[in-house]
Design a protein around this motif. Structure first.
Motif, PDB file in Angstrom:
ATOM      1  N   THR A 188      -9.350  -4.963  -5.988  1.00  0.00           N
ATOM      2  CA  THR A 188      -8.226  -4.220  -5.683  1.00  0.00           C
ATOM      3  C   THR A 188      -7.333  -3.500  -6.585  1.00  0.00           C
ATOM      4  OG1 THR A 188      -7.138  -5.534  -4.840  1.00  0.00           O
ATOM      5  CG2 THR A 188      -9.150  -5.500  -3.660  1.00  0.00           C
ATOM      6  N   PRO A 189      -6.883  -1.548  -5.741  1.00  0.00           N
ATOM      7  CA  PRO A 189      -5.128  -0.994  -6.960  1.00  0.00           C
ATOM      8  C   PRO A 189      -4.381  -2.394  -6.987  1.00  0.00           C
ATOM      9  CG  PRO A 189      -6.929   0.086  -4.679  1.00  0.00           C
ATOM     10  CD  PRO A 189      -7.240  -1.503  -4.826  1.00  0.00           C
ATOM     11  N   TYR A 192       2.313   2.147  -3.051  1.00  0.00           N
ATOM     12  CA  TYR A 192       1.454   2.400  -4.313  1.00  0.00           C
ATOM     13  C   TYR A 192       1.600   4.203  -4.113  1.00  0.00           C
ATOM     14  CZ  TYR A 192      -3.179   2.565  -6.470  1.00  0.00           C
ATOM     15  OH  TYR A 192      -3.870   3.104  -7.865  1.00  0.00           O
ATOM     16  N   ASP A 193       1.075   4.360  -2.284  1.00  0.00           N
ATOM     17  CA  ASP A 193       1.197   5.678  -2.673  1.00  0.00           C
ATOM     18  C   ASP A 193       1.937   6.687  -3.074  1.00  0.00           C
ATOM     19  OD1 ASP A 193      -1.684   5.088  -1.598  1.00  0.00           O
ATOM     20  OD2 ASP A 193      -1.334   4.847   0.725  1.00  0.00           O
ATOM     21  N   SER A 210       1.063  -0.824   0.344  1.00  0.00           N
ATOM     22  CA  SER A 210       0.349   0.029   0.245  1.00  0.00           C
ATOM     23  C   SER A 210       0.874   1.540   0.308  1.00  0.00           C
ATOM     24  CB  SER A 210      -1.152   0.366   1.076  1.00  0.00           C
ATOM     25  OG  SER A 210      -1.428   1.512   1.619  1.00  0.00           O
ATOM     26  N   LYS A 221       0.504   1.785 -11.785  1.00  0.00           N
ATOM     27  CA  LYS A 221      -0.064   1.678 -10.696  1.00  0.00           C
ATOM     28  C   LYS A 221      -1.317   1.120 -11.606  1.00  0.00           C
ATOM     29  CE  LYS A 221       2.944   4.360  -8.102  1.00  0.00           C
ATOM     30  NZ  LYS A 221       2.939   5.534  -7.138  1.00  0.00           N
ATOM     31  N   GLU A 222      -2.731   1.162 -10.803  1.00  0.00           N
ATOM     32  CA  GLU A 222      -3.660   0.926 -11.896  1.00  0.00           C
ATOM     33  C   GLU A 222      -4.847   0.845  -9.665  1.00  0.00           C
ATOM     34  OE1 GLU A 222      -4.820  -1.631 -14.797  1.00  0.00           O
ATOM     35  OE2 GLU A 222      -3.369  -3.251 -13.365  1.00  0.00           O
ATOM     36  N   GLY A 223      -5.658   1.668 -10.422  1.00  0.00           N
ATOM     37  CA  GLY A 223      -7.027   2.090  -8.990  1.00  0.00           C
ATOM     38  C   GLY A 223      -8.141   0.814  -9.225  1.00  0.00           C
ATOM     39  N   LYS A 224      -8.592   0.953  -8.015  1.00  0.00           N
ATOM     40  CA  LYS A 224      -8.976   0.373  -8.332  1.00  0.00           C
ATOM     41  C   LYS A 224     -10.666   0.015  -9.133  1.00  0.00           C
ATOM     42  CE  LYS A 224     -13.203  -1.480  -4.579  1.00  0.00           C
ATOM     43  NZ  LYS A 224     -14.332  -0.844  -3.420  1.00  0.00           N
ATOM     44  N   ARG A 225     -10.855  -0.937  -9.690  1.00  0.00           N
ATOM     45  CA  ARG A 225     -11.541  -0.909 -11.040  1.00  0.00           C
ATOM     46  C   ARG A 225     -12.240  -2.687 -10.800  1.00  0.00           C
ATOM     47  NH1 ARG A 225      -6.699  -3.158 -11.127  1.00  0.00           N
ATOM     48  NH2 ARG A 225      -6.205  -4.910 -12.081  1.00  0.00           N
ATOM     49  N   VAL A 270      -5.116   7.075 -17.529  1.00  0.00           N
ATOM     50  CA  VAL A 270      -4.291   5.827 -15.885  1.00  0.00           C
ATOM     51  C   VAL A 270      -4.158   4.649 -16.444  1.00  0.00           C
ATOM     52  CG1 VAL A 270      -6.084   7.778 -15.091  1.00  0.00           C
ATOM     53  CG2 VAL A 270      -6.531   5.375 -16.028  1.00  0.00           C
ATOM     54  N   ASN A 271      -4.270   4.264 -17.942  1.00  0.00           N
ATOM     55  CA  ASN A 271      -3.449   2.441 -17.720  1.00  0.00           C
ATOM     56  C   ASN A 271      -2.257   2.500 -18.361  1.00  0.00           C
ATOM     57  OD1 ASN A 271      -5.794   1.196 -16.825  1.00  0.00           O
ATOM     58  ND2 ASN A 271      -6.414   1.757 -18.356  1.00  0.00           N
TER      59      ASN A 271
END
Length: 158
Positions: A60-61, A7-8, A4, A48-52, A111-112
């Protein structure tokens, strides 16, 4: 640090190591060593991929690391990527951040987008693009603001 926090806090282009905390087996134990290397290695952060959502399923991300390439005579046959979800139990560490002024080359806008190359400067990025076929490539320079953004609430991504 946790997945996490990577990712952040870790900027795209960073070298990130991961580990399960187990000791490295001796070289003579080929199978054990190979299994250990799967759970203990490093790679460059390329996405990095967010929640989808996919249908009724929510994913999950996650983030993806480029671990290496296999090939011969300058021809890449296979690229090795590892994707980690934020709930991974492995320990992560930022080994190296992209240098200030370096230029990231993404395969497409949005974003992708995925990092395909990290150049030392803009001219090197443009030269690299002339030799490789990415018609929708996007260049993004690593800025001082981005490097300063690594320090959030007293935490760093190192």
């Amino acid at each position: 640090m946790s997945a996490s926090l990577i990712y952040d806090l870790a900027p795209i282009g960073s070298i990130v190591a991961w580990s399960d905390g187990s000791p490295r087996p001796p070289e003579r134990h080929k199978k054990k060593l190979s299994a250990w290397q799967t759970r203990n290695s490093q790679g460059r952060l390329i996405r990095k991929e967010g929640k989808r959502g996919v249908g009724a399923t929510s994913l999950t991300p996650c983030f993806t690391l480029h671990e290496g390439e296999l090939g011969a005579n300058g021809i890449i046959a296979i690229r090795i990527h590892r994707t980690f979800s934020l709930d991974s139990g492995l320990a992560f560490k930022v080994v190296e951040r992209p240098a200030l002024g370096s230029v990231r080359i993404f395969d497409r806008p949005g974003v992708n987008a995925e990092l395909v190359h990290l150049a030392a400067h803009r001219q090197a990025a443009v030269e690299w693009l002339t030799r490789h076929g990415y018609p929708h490539a996007v260049l993004s320079e690593v800025t001082a603001d981005e490097v300063a953004a690594d320090h959030i609430e007293g935490r760093t991504a190192a």
